[in-house]
Design a protein around this motif. Structure first.
Motif, PDB file in Angstrom:
ATOM      1  N   SER A  78      66.605  18.234  62.616  1.00 18.21           N
ATOM      2  CA  SER A  78      68.017  18.308  63.003  1.00 18.21           C
ATOM      3  C   SER A  78      68.400  17.247  64.033  1.00 18.21           C
ATOM      4  CB  SER A  78      68.329  19.704  63.575  1.00 18.21           C
ATOM      5  OG  SER A  78      67.537  19.956  64.722  1.00 18.21           O
ATOM      6  N   GLY A 115      68.631  14.074  63.364  1.00 18.58           N
ATOM      7  CA  GLY A 115      69.335  12.984  62.702  1.00 18.58           C
ATOM      8  C   GLY A 115      68.466  11.783  62.418  1.00 18.58           C
ATOM      9  N   PRO A 151      73.638  14.703  59.210  1.00 15.90           N
ATOM     10  CA  PRO A 151      74.328  16.002  59.272  1.00 15.90           C
ATOM     11  C   PRO A 151      75.004  16.330  57.939  1.00 15.90           C
ATOM     12  CG  PRO A 151      74.774  14.725  61.246  1.00 15.90           C
ATOM     13  CD  PRO A 151      74.035  13.800  60.311  1.00 15.90           C
ATOM     14  N   ASP A 196      78.846  21.249  57.070  1.00 14.27           N
ATOM     15  CA  ASP A 196      78.430  20.216  58.005  1.00 14.27           C
ATOM     16  C   ASP A 196      78.115  20.771  59.389  1.00 14.27           C
ATOM     17  OD1 ASP A 196      78.814  18.515  55.985  1.00 14.27           O
ATOM     18  OD2 ASP A 196      80.699  17.679  56.684  1.00 14.27           O
TER      19      ASP A 196
END
Length: 509
Positions: free
Chosen positions: A273, A275, A280, A498
């Motif tokens: 998470s 990135g 995302p 998202d």
């Protein structure tokens, strides 16, 4: 009279012996039953070994990726002319084709609901695309012809072919799906040969092999070709990919084009998470499935797990420096260096490295599993099949099949902030009672079968659990698919995913 008297005299002892004989036979029978049940439930019995239990009825079970692949490719040669009918579309697709498929699927689904064949527990129906061989067999042959070249390493020194093996979930799933039904053991998923009968569509593209074994620009070109091929299919156009399964188990695989397939069900090693690996909105638990790595060490059976002397408290062997979330490793090394009964070693590649890791895990009570470049690491599954209790220090980690398996029964979870406190981790592990340790070790023996890929795929093995997890998502998949077909573009009801709260071991402030 004398004759009758003699007969009566001889019958008396016979009638006395008969109850005694029956009692003796009954006692022996009960002892045999007790031995059988005691043996099957005994924690130290070798019958608990997953491979022994599952392979006993099928001696042809193969747990080796290289060995299984060799046999698979040999058999594929002898079956060059496919006998399975297939309706994969290979020409241009029109809107009319998409509508026709949608109508056929609706008819089949109505028949399931309102017809006699409807069953709430019916197996998942999967259509496997018959993709051109350059996306499938050619890549498997490429691996098979080059895997003995151990000098092929990544930029950080990892053997390329070993990485491919760790992430070979695409092979294990595909090999099971396309096997003749008479040879398959899984009953909760069936392959269908008509698209309108399918719940889901499987994309058999070997994204990891192509990434590591092809030249960079050649690989990107193949990715674009595969993307176009799939997106030209009427089933993809109908659902925008929501009911399609895409194996992308290495975080680098398919990276240049996968943003165009973010609606599909991705088969992943974890859900970073930060990135660094996934953008995302690309991955989330409601849509995707986490699969375990293929273990790099041999299975430690029940006798090995429970009877061996484990003299090391905590063991780690691997790369001591990593990027992103893996920076926790350097901090842990500093904290644990020199601690009593703790072994922290820099990992090495090849057979020697594998042997050292296997020996170290089998001699240890706990195995340290910090985050690597991604939240997950193959080391976790090496520890599980070695009978070494994982100590997980990875705050963002998502685990395979967690809707089915309770990892608290086999592992210890520690937040990064606690783990780096001076003396805290060792003190915490020493506070765990022998009873608790024994219980987790026994559970590791039971759980190891869930992390052993094989051909044929075995019930309750990882391939089976993948489909059980996907089956639980199927209603939600169809919900989003149908909403996407009827909600107008201007509507504020269009679903987006998202904004997902990340997983974290640390408490929310």
């Amino acid at each position: 009279m004398a004759g009758r008297h003699h007969s009566s005299a001889s019958a008396a002892p016979k009638s006395q012996r008969s109850p005694l004989l029956l009692f003796t036979l009954s006692l022996i029978f009960l002892c045999i039953l007790f031995y059988i049940f005691a043996s099957s439930s005994s924690p130290s019995s070798t019958t608990l070994r997953p491979s022994t239990i599952l392979a006993a009825s099928n001696p042809t079970v193969d747990y080796s990726f290289v060995s299984s692949l060799d046999n698979f490719l040999i058999n594929s040669k002898s079956k060059s002319s496919s006998t399975v009918s297939d309706d994969t579309v290979r020409g241009d697709v029109t809107e009319h084709d998409v509508k026709m498929l949608d109508d056929l699927i609706s008819q089949v689904e109505e028949k399931r609901i309102f017809g006699d064949e409807y069953s709430f527990y019916s197996p998942v129906r999967v259509y496997v695309y018959d993709m051109p061989s350059k996306f499938t067999y050619d890549l498997l042959w490429l691996f098979q012809s080059t895997y003995r070249d151990t000098t092929n390493l990544t930029s950080n020194g990892s053997p390329v072919h070993r990485l491919i093996e760790q992430h070979s979930i695409d092979y294990w799933l595909w090999a099971d799906l396309i096997a003749p039904e008479s040879e398959r053991l899984l009953k909760n998923v069936v392959r269908v040969n008509k698209q309108e009968e399918a719940d889901l569509f499987y994309i058999p593209f070997f994204t990891t092999i192509s990434f590591f074994l092809m030249e960079k620009q050649q690989c990107k070109a193949l990715y674009r070709e595969a993307l176009k091929w799939v997106m030209d299919q009427p089933a993809w156009k109908r659902s925008e990919g929501r009911d399609h399964i895409l194996p992308v188990h290495h975080p680098w695989s398919f990276k240049s084009v996968r943003k165009f397939m973010k609606n599909a069900i991705w088969l992943l090693p974890d859900m970073d998470s930060t990135g660094n690996w996934y953008k995302p909105g690309q991955v989330y638990l409601e849509k995707d499935v986490i699969l375990p790595y293929v273990a790099n060490v041999d299975l430690c059976d029940s006798k090995c797990s429970l009877d061996s002397k484990r003299t090391t408290l905590l063991f780690f062997r691997g790369r001591l420096k990593r990027n992103a979330g893996g920076k926790i490793r350097a901090k842990l090394v500093t904290e644990l260096n020199g601690a009593k009964d703790v072994i922290i070693e820099e990992g090495t590649a090849g057979k020697e490295g594998k042997a050292a890791a296997q020996i170290g895990m089998r001699k240890s009570i706990f195995c340290l599993n910090p985050a690597g470049d991604t939240p997950s690491s193959a080391r976790l599954f090496d520890a599980i099949v070695s009978g070494c209790i994982p100590v997980i220090v990875s705050d963002e980690l998502e685990l395979p099949f967690e809707g089915i398996l309770d990892y608290r029964k086999i592992a210890v979870f520690v937040s990064s902030s606690d783990a780096v406190q001076p003396g805290w981790l060792v003190s915490f592990l020493r506070s765990i009672s022998p009873t608790q340790i024994r219980e987790k070790q026994m559970n590791l023996v039971k759980y190891s079968r869930h992390f052993l890929y094989s051909h044929p795929a075995l019930p309750m093995g990882p391939e089976d659990l993948v489909w059980r997890m996907i089956a639980g998502k199927l209603v939600n998949i169809k919900l989003h698919l149908r909403r996407s077909q009827r909600v107008v573009k201007e509507s504020r009801s269009v679903c987006t995913c998202d904004c997902r709260r990340p997983n974290s071991t640390n408490p929310t402030p």
